[in-house]
Design a protein around this motif. Structure first.
Motif, PDB file in Angstrom:
ATOM      1  N   ALA A   1       6.083   2.166   4.298  1.00  0.00           N
ATOM      2  CA  ALA A   1       5.304   1.915   3.080  1.00  0.00           C
ATOM      3  C   ALA A   1       6.124   2.250   1.843  1.00  0.00           C
ATOM      4  O   ALA A   1       6.154   1.479   0.874  1.00  0.00           O
TER       5      ALA A   1
ATOM      6  N   HIS B   1       0.851  -1.190   0.000  1.00  0.00           N
ATOM      7  CA  HIS B   1       0.000   0.000   0.000  1.00  0.00           C
ATOM      8  C   HIS B   1       0.886   1.239   0.000  1.00  0.00           C
ATOM      9  O   HIS B   1       2.092   1.170   0.260  1.00  0.00           O
TER      10      HIS B   1
ATOM     11  N   GLU C   1      -2.883   8.199   5.454  1.00  0.00           N
ATOM     12  CA  GLU C   1      -3.833   7.580   6.383  1.00  0.00           C
ATOM     13  C   GLU C   1      -5.235   8.098   6.056  1.00  0.00           C
ATOM     14  O   GLU C   1      -5.530   9.277   6.300  1.00  0.00           O
TER      15      GLU C   1
ATOM     16  N   ARG D   1       5.165   4.902   9.618  1.00  0.00           N
ATOM     17  CA  ARG D   1       4.340   4.048   8.773  1.00  0.00           C
ATOM     18  C   ARG D   1       4.509   4.409   7.295  1.00  0.00           C
ATOM     19  O   ARG D   1       4.500   3.543   6.424  1.00  0.00           O
ATOM     20  N   ASP D   2       4.668   5.705   7.011  1.00  0.00           N
ATOM     21  CA  ASP D   2       4.813   6.129   5.620  1.00  0.00           C
ATOM     22  C   ASP D   2       6.203   5.812   5.087  1.00  0.00           C
ATOM     23  O   ASP D   2       6.355   5.439   3.918  1.00  0.00           O
TER      24      ASP D   2
ATOM     25  N   VAL E   1       1.561   5.596   0.851  1.00  0.00           N
ATOM     26  CA  VAL E   1       1.663   6.456   2.029  1.00  0.00           C
ATOM     27  C   VAL E   1       0.303   7.073   2.338  1.00  0.00           C
ATOM     28  O   VAL E   1      -0.611   7.075   1.518  1.00  0.00           O
TER      29      VAL E   1
ATOM     30  N   SER F   1       0.794   6.958  -6.158  1.00  0.00           N
ATOM     31  CA  SER F   1      -0.481   6.934  -5.447  1.00  0.00           C
ATOM     32  C   SER F   1      -0.903   8.387  -5.273  1.00  0.00           C
ATOM     33  O   SER F   1      -0.132   9.306  -5.582  1.00  0.00           O
TER      34      SER F   1
ATOM     35  N   ALA G   1      -4.220   4.481   3.987  1.00  0.00           N
ATOM     36  CA  ALA G   1      -3.128   4.208   3.058  1.00  0.00           C
ATOM     37  C   ALA G   1      -3.576   4.405   1.611  1.00  0.00           C
ATOM     38  O   ALA G   1      -4.666   3.990   1.217  1.00  0.00           O
TER      39      ALA G   1
END
Length: 237
Positions: free
Chosen positions: A58, A21, A25, A54-55, A23, A43, A27
Motif C-alpha cells: 500500500a 488505499h 486493517e 499488504r502495508d 496502510v 492517512s 485500510a
C-alpha cells in the motif's frame, strides 16, 4: 489520532489518489494536508503498525502513483506524526528545505547498485601477483608451526583484499557518476564491498542501466553487479 505520512509534494501536484488505499486493517483512507506551497499525503496511523506485506505494498503503491505524476519526496515506511496539525506545522517550518529538495529530485529516480566478488577468485589473483604472499604461503604450508609467518600472511591478504576492493569501488563510482545527478555511498556489507545509490533523470534511466551493463563486462566474470531500480529517491530525500 497519529498521522501516517507517505510523501511530501508541491501544492500543485496532481495528487490523484483514486483507487489507492493506505496502510492498516481496515485500510486507511488517504487524504492530503496542504499549506500554501506544499502538500502531504497522509492517512490515520494504525495502532499496531508493522511491516506487513499488504502495508508495504500500500505504501509503495501510493509513492509510485505520486512519482509518476510529478516531483515527490517519498517517506520511508513507518513515518508517523503526532497529528495532522503537527504535520502541517512541519511543512510550514521546513518549506524552504522541502522546496529545494523537490526541485533537485524533480523527474528523477534512484538506482541502487551492489557489487561483490568471489573471495576465492580474488585470493587466487593476489597469490598470482604478489611474490611476498606466495613466499609466506609456501612457508606456512611447509611449516604448520610458523605462527609469525601465518599472522603476517593473514594481515597481508586482508590488506590486499581491502585495497583492491576500494580501488575497484572507487573506479566504478567515478565512471558511473557522470551518468547521474548525484550518488550516495553506503556502508559495505559482509557480501558486498560496494553499496551505492545513484540519482538519475527518469529520461536517462535506460542509458544508466546500459552503463552498468558495460561496467559489469569490463570487470569480468569474477564480479557480480546487482542493479535495483528504478526506485523512489529515498537516499536523496
Amino acid at each position: 489520532m497519529s498521522t501516517y505520512v507517505y510523501a511530501i509534494t508541491p501544492v500543485d501536484h496532481p495528487l490523484r489518489l483514486d483507487g489507492l488505499h493506505g496502510v492498516g486493517e481496515p485500510a486507511g483512507e488517504l487524504r492530503v494536508l496542504k499549506t500554501r506551497e506544499l502538500g502531504a499525503v497522509v492517512s490515520d496511523a494504525p495502532e499496531d503498525l508493522r511491516a506487513k506485506r499488504r502495508d508495504l505494498i500500500a505504501h509503495q503503491s501510493v509513492l509510485s502513483r505520486l512519482l509518476d505524476e510529478g516531483a515527490t519526496l517519498p517517506m520511508r515506511f513507518g513515518l508517523v506524526g503526532p497529528d495532522d496539525d503537527r504535520v502541517l506545522a512541519a511543512l510550514e517550518e521546513r518549506r524552504a528545505e522541502y522546496g529545494e529538495r523537490l526541485k533537485e529530485i524533480a523527474g528523477c529516480v534512484e538506482y541502487h547498485l551492489k557489487v561483490s566478488r568471489d573471495e576465492s577468485d580474488m585470493l587466487r589473483e593476489i597469490v598470482s601477483e604478489s611474490d611476498e604472499v606466495r613466499r609466506l604461503n609456501e612457508i606456512t604450508r611447509e611449516r604448520p608451526d610458523a605462527q609469525e609467518e601465518r599472522l603476517r600472511l593473514g594481515e597481508l591478504l586482508s590488506h590486499e583484499v581491502r585495497q583492491r576492493q576500494d580501488d575497484v569501488a572507487n573506479g566504478i563510482v567515478a565512471r558511473l557518476a557522470p551518468t547521474g545527478l548525484g550518488h550516495r555511498v553506503g556502508a559495505a556489507t559482509s557480501s558486498h564491498f560496494l553499496n551505492v545509490s545513484f540519482l538519475v533523470k527518469r529520461a536517462d534511466a535506460t542509458s544508466f542501466a546500459q552503463a552498468v551493463d558495460e561496467e559489469a563486462e569490463q570487470q569480468g566474470p569474477g564480479y557480480v553487479l546487482s542493479l535495483h531500480g528504478p526506485l523512489p529517491p529515498y537516499s536523496f530525500v
